[in-house]
Design a protein around this motif. Structure first.
Motif, PDB file in Angstrom:
ATOM      1  N   UNK A  66       0.835  -1.206   0.000  1.00  0.00           N
ATOM      2  CA  UNK A  66       0.000   0.000   0.000  1.00  0.00           C
ATOM      3  C   UNK A  66       0.870   1.256   0.000  1.00  0.00           C
ATOM      4  N   UNK A  67       0.372   2.315  -0.648  1.00  0.00           N
ATOM      5  CA  UNK A  67       1.114   3.564  -0.746  1.00  0.00           C
ATOM      6  C   UNK A  67       0.223   4.741  -0.365  1.00  0.00           C
ATOM      7  N   UNK A  68       0.867   5.837   0.070  1.00  0.00           N
ATOM      8  CA  UNK A  68       0.143   7.066   0.409  1.00  0.00           C
ATOM      9  C   UNK A  68       0.776   8.242  -0.319  1.00  0.00           C
ATOM     10  N   UNK A  69      -0.079   9.193  -0.723  1.00  0.00           N
ATOM     11  CA  UNK A  69       0.368  10.362  -1.468  1.00  0.00           C
ATOM     12  C   UNK A  69      -0.320  11.617  -0.956  1.00  0.00           C
ATOM     13  N   UNK A  70       0.384  12.737  -1.064  1.00  0.00           N
ATOM     14  CA  UNK A  70      -0.214  14.063  -0.949  1.00  0.00           C
ATOM     15  C   UNK A  70      -0.098  14.708  -2.323  1.00  0.00           C
ATOM     16  N   UNK A  71      -1.183  15.290  -2.821  1.00  0.00           N
ATOM     17  CA  UNK A  71      -1.187  15.794  -4.196  1.00  0.00           C
ATOM     18  C   UNK A  71      -2.024  17.056  -4.296  1.00  0.00           C
ATOM     19  N   UNK A  72      -1.765  17.809  -5.359  1.00  0.00           N
ATOM     20  CA  UNK A  72      -2.619  18.929  -5.727  1.00  0.00           C
ATOM     21  C   UNK A  72      -3.181  18.678  -7.115  1.00  0.00           C
ATOM     22  N   UNK A 171      -6.126  20.339  -2.804  1.00  0.00           N
ATOM     23  CA  UNK A 171      -5.119  19.560  -2.088  1.00  0.00           C
ATOM     24  C   UNK A 171      -5.785  18.297  -1.543  1.00  0.00           C
ATOM     25  N   UNK A 172      -5.211  17.140  -1.859  1.00  0.00           N
ATOM     26  CA  UNK A 172      -5.803  15.866  -1.473  1.00  0.00           C
ATOM     27  C   UNK A 172      -4.728  14.951  -0.890  1.00  0.00           C
ATOM     28  N   UNK A 173      -5.167  13.958  -0.145  1.00  0.00           N
ATOM     29  CA  UNK A 173      -4.312  12.838   0.221  1.00  0.00           C
ATOM     30  C   UNK A 173      -5.006  11.566  -0.230  1.00  0.00           C
ATOM     31  N   UNK A 174      -4.198  10.611  -0.696  1.00  0.00           N
ATOM     32  CA  UNK A 174      -4.722   9.356  -1.226  1.00  0.00           C
ATOM     33  C   UNK A 174      -3.936   8.202  -0.618  1.00  0.00           C
ATOM     34  N   UNK A 175      -4.665   7.213  -0.136  1.00  0.00           N
ATOM     35  CA  UNK A 175      -4.059   5.952   0.309  1.00  0.00           C
ATOM     36  C   UNK A 175      -4.597   4.864  -0.593  1.00  0.00           C
ATOM     37  N   UNK A 176      -3.712   4.119  -1.260  1.00  0.00           N
ATOM     38  CA  UNK A 176      -4.178   3.258  -2.347  1.00  0.00           C
ATOM     39  C   UNK A 176      -3.306   2.016  -2.509  1.00  0.00           C
TER      40      UNK A 176
END
Length: 292
Positions: A66-72, A171-176
């Motif tokens: 599993x990975x996590x990201x912060x993105x715009x 601005x979002x965070x995603x765990x996927x």
């Protein structure tokens, strides 16, 4: 040449390719046998897991974590790469689009979904990378694939102007799951909202148990890189099973372990020392990769 074995967690800088990071790590560590688990685009920053010498054999398994990201995400503009590095393909704008509509659209991209990867990607199409086909002027349509978005959280929303149109920066965070393209989430969210979307920033904050708190920047001036031992990191990444001396001897030869049922891929340990990854085969355990 060094005989060091272990895992390094790098905080990749913007503008560097993952391959360039690997090259720099090879020079720092004095060995050619260095690889990474999961490419980051040049624009992206954040966690890049590096394997050194025998630890490279773990990387294929770590890529599946599993990975996590912060993105715009910028709504209102589309690009050929679905991020800020690509040429603009459309600017319908996001005039009139407000935060409640964005929040209402996000659940459609949460959970188990089918996602069409970004055309400019490293996925192979008939033996050739998709990005190479796009750059050669071909129209590339990739097949959808199942991915899991465990969490897709919207934080700040900022109206603005870009390319002469109104845009909305989110601005979002995603765990996927592994294989999820955050660029494709931006593209598809924009499409669902009747406009377009692309990424203007992406930072990977975690790969499995490896977060930014354990990451080290590697640049042109770096002359050292701390390594985590496999004995320390493997129990964080896999289920473990301590074995007795007789089983440890069999494992060293990559032998089947009769009557050792496993629930899945498991790290086998001898008094805390990592020996091998084994997988279940009926009521037995069989080797996936032996490290001793």
């Amino acid at each position: 040449m060094t005989d060091s074995v272990g895992i390094a967690v790098v905080d990749k800088l913007p503008g560097w390719t993952s391959h360039q990071v690997v090259g720099r790590c090879r020079r720092i560590l004095g060995t050619r046998k260095v690889g990474h688990a999961g490419t980051l685009d040049p624009m992206a920053t954040g966690v890049l897991v590096i394997g050194v010498n025998r630890a490279t054999r773990l990387l294929g398994h770590l890529m599946l974590t599993e990975k996590e990201y912060a993105a715009t995400i910028r709504l209102g503009i589309t690009t050929v790469t679905d991020d800020a590095e690509g040429d603009l393909t459309g600017a319908p704008g996001a005039a009139g689009l407000e935060e409640p509509a964005v929040r209402a659209a996000i659940p459609a991209f949460t959970g188990d979904i089918l996602q069409i990867p970004t055309a400019v990607s490293a996925i192979k199409v008939d033996g050739k990378r998709a990005y190479a086909r796009v750059r050669a002027g071909e129209d590339v349509t990739l097949q959808s694939r199942p991915v899991t978005v465990h969490a897709f959280d919207l934080h700040e929303v900022r109206p603005g102007m870009a390319e002469g149109v109104h845009v909305l920066d989110c601005d979002v965070t995603v765990r996927c799951s592994s294989g999820t393209y955050i660029r494709a989430l931006a593209r598809d969210l924009g499409a669902r909202l009747g406009t377009g979307g692309h990424l203007t920033a992406l930072r990977r904050t975690r790969v499995g148990p490896f977060g930014l708190d354990r990451a080290h920047v590697v640049d042109a001036d770096s002359d050292a890189l701390p390594l985590l031992s496999l004995d320390d990191v493997v129990p964080e990444c896999f289920d473990t099973l301590e074995v007795d001396e007789r089983a440890a001897a069999a494992i060293r030869y990559g032998q089947r372990l009769p009557g050792v049922p496993l629930s899945g891929l498991t790290a086998l340990l001898d008094r805390g020392r990592f020996l091998a990854l084994y997988r279940p085969d009926g009521q037995d355990a069989v080797p996936e990769a032996v490290f001793v």
